[in-house]
Motif scaffolding. Structure first.
Motif, mmCIF file in Angstrom:
data_model
loop_
_atom_site.group_PDB
_atom_site.id
_atom_site.type_symbol
_atom_site.label_atom_id
_atom_site.label_comp_id
_atom_site.label_asym_id
_atom_site.label_seq_id
_atom_site.Cartn_x
_atom_site.Cartn_y
_atom_site.Cartn_z
ATOM 1 N N ALA A 15 1.306 -1.209 -0.038
ATOM 2 C CA ALA A 15 -0.616 -0.323 -0.452
ATOM 3 C C ALA A 15 0.977 1.315 -0.018
ATOM 4 N N PRO A 70 0.141 2.555 -3.900
ATOM 5 C CA PRO A 70 -1.281 3.224 -3.447
ATOM 6 C C PRO A 70 -2.348 3.236 -4.128
ATOM 7 N N ALA A 108 -4.643 -0.832 -0.910
ATOM 8 C CA ALA A 108 -5.023 -0.266 0.564
ATOM 9 C C ALA A 108 -5.701 -0.902 1.561
#
Length: 82
Positions: free
Chosen positions: A17, A21, A25
């Motif tokens: 993440a 990103p 997530a």
């Protein structure tokens, strides 16, 4: 490219993440959400995320339609039986 994350193996370290990103997530402290059909433009970020995963829970499977000669140099395929 197609991504497969072994959610039983994932321990929620969230390295993916941080590095990609827009693909991965964290939802809460431990639940990982991800886009299984990541854009090819994200390949470098995803490769860094795969390499950074401490439990090697992420597998990338290129789309065979993108490669006329299949998967040259690979001997591992993603199957539903993993």
């Amino acid at each position: 490219m197609r991504l497969v994350v072994d959610l039983n193996r994932c321990q929620g370290y969230a390295q993916c993440a941080f590095l990609a990103p827009d693909v991965f997530a964290m939802h809460g402290d431990e639940a990982l959400l991800y886009n299984p059909e990541a854009d090819e433009k994200r390949r470098d970020d995803v490769a860094r995320a795969v390499a950074a995963c401490p439990v090697q829970a992420i597998l990338v499977d290129a789309d065979p339609a993108d490669h006329a000669d299949g998967y040259p140099g690979t001997d591992r395929e993603v199957t539903d039986e993993q």
